[in-house]
Enzyme design. Structure first.
Site, mmCIF file in Angstrom:
data_model
loop_
_atom_site.group_PDB
_atom_site.id
_atom_site.type_symbol
_atom_site.label_atom_id
_atom_site.label_comp_id
_atom_site.label_asym_id
_atom_site.label_seq_id
_atom_site.Cartn_x
_atom_site.Cartn_y
_atom_site.Cartn_z
ATOM 1 N N ASP A 155 3.810 10.174 -5.499
ATOM 2 C CA ASP A 155 5.258 10.137 -5.332
ATOM 3 C C ASP A 155 5.655 8.679 -5.545
ATOM 4 O OD1 ASP A 155 7.883 10.948 -4.653
ATOM 5 O OD2 ASP A 155 7.575 10.247 -2.605
ATOM 6 N N GLU B 235 5.512 12.600 -9.870
ATOM 7 C CA GLU B 235 6.878 13.104 -9.852
ATOM 8 C C GLU B 235 7.623 12.573 -11.062
ATOM 9 O OE1 GLU B 235 9.376 13.624 -6.184
ATOM 10 O OE2 GLU B 235 10.434 11.941 -7.113
ATOM 11 N N ASP C 85 7.014 10.207 1.970
ATOM 12 C CA ASP C 85 6.427 9.939 0.643
ATOM 13 C C ASP C 85 4.997 10.491 0.567
ATOM 14 O OD1 ASP C 85 8.570 7.779 -0.332
ATOM 15 O OD2 ASP C 85 7.977 7.326 1.730
#
EC number: 3.1.21.10
Length: 179
Positions: free
Chosen positions: A7, A68, A141
């Protein structure tokens, strides 16, 4: 399959490793956050993220890295930092010949919770449940990185079949033109 989920972020870059196959219980191998000081020079922050991701790759030896996909936000500075951290993760994987998959936030949320509009608390709760953890990973996160890895494990078989079908169709179409 062992997947490192990333992330991306300049201050907190979530990382998480999940192992398993679609349709079977998954196992969390590791989870954490690569942190950089917000007041540090950008180049130094990117080097710190690279070093952190390289350590995770060395330690956990994933077969794939799921990152991501950066999407447009209103804050251009945030988007730029996220994109730069994302590029570092992709570079580290590519340098080692590890395949990289990109998943949008809504894809990840839909895969893990059933809704592409789920909030961070719902994602954390489902990650906790799916990986049979005692508590949601903190910060968010870290939970998001695990969600990325889960999403990829569950979606990879279908994506591979789709890629194979497209390649076969392309090859057959190419033969038709040359004959």
């Amino acid at each position: 399959m062992r997947v490192l989920g990333v992330d991306p972020g300049l201050t907190r870059c979530g990382v998480g490793v999940v192992e398993g196959v679609a349709g079977r219980p998954l196992t969390m191998v590791g989870v954490g956050v690569v942190r950089t000081p917000p007041d540090a020079e950008l180049g130094n922050r990117l080097v710190a993220i690279e070093q952190g991701i390289e350590q995770w790759l060395d330690e956990h030896r994933p077969e794939c890295v799921a990152v991501e996909r950066v999407f447009s936000q209103h804050n251009v500075r945030t988007v730029m930092g996220t994109a730069q951290a994302s590029a570092v993760a992709m570079l580290c994987a590519a340098r080692r010949g590890i395949p990289v998959a990109l998943h949008t936030p809504s894809e990840v949320k839909a895969a893990v919770t059933g809704s592409g509009r789920a909030d961070k608390a719902q994602v954390g709760a489902m990650v906790t449940r799916l990986l049979r953890l005692d508590a949601p990973p903190k910060p968010a996160d870290a939970a998001d990185a695990l969600a990325l890895a889960i999403c990829h494990i569950w979606r990879a078989p279908a994506q591979n079949r789709l890629q194979q079908a497209v390649a076969l169709h392309t090859a057959q179409a190419g033969k038709g033109r040359t004959a």
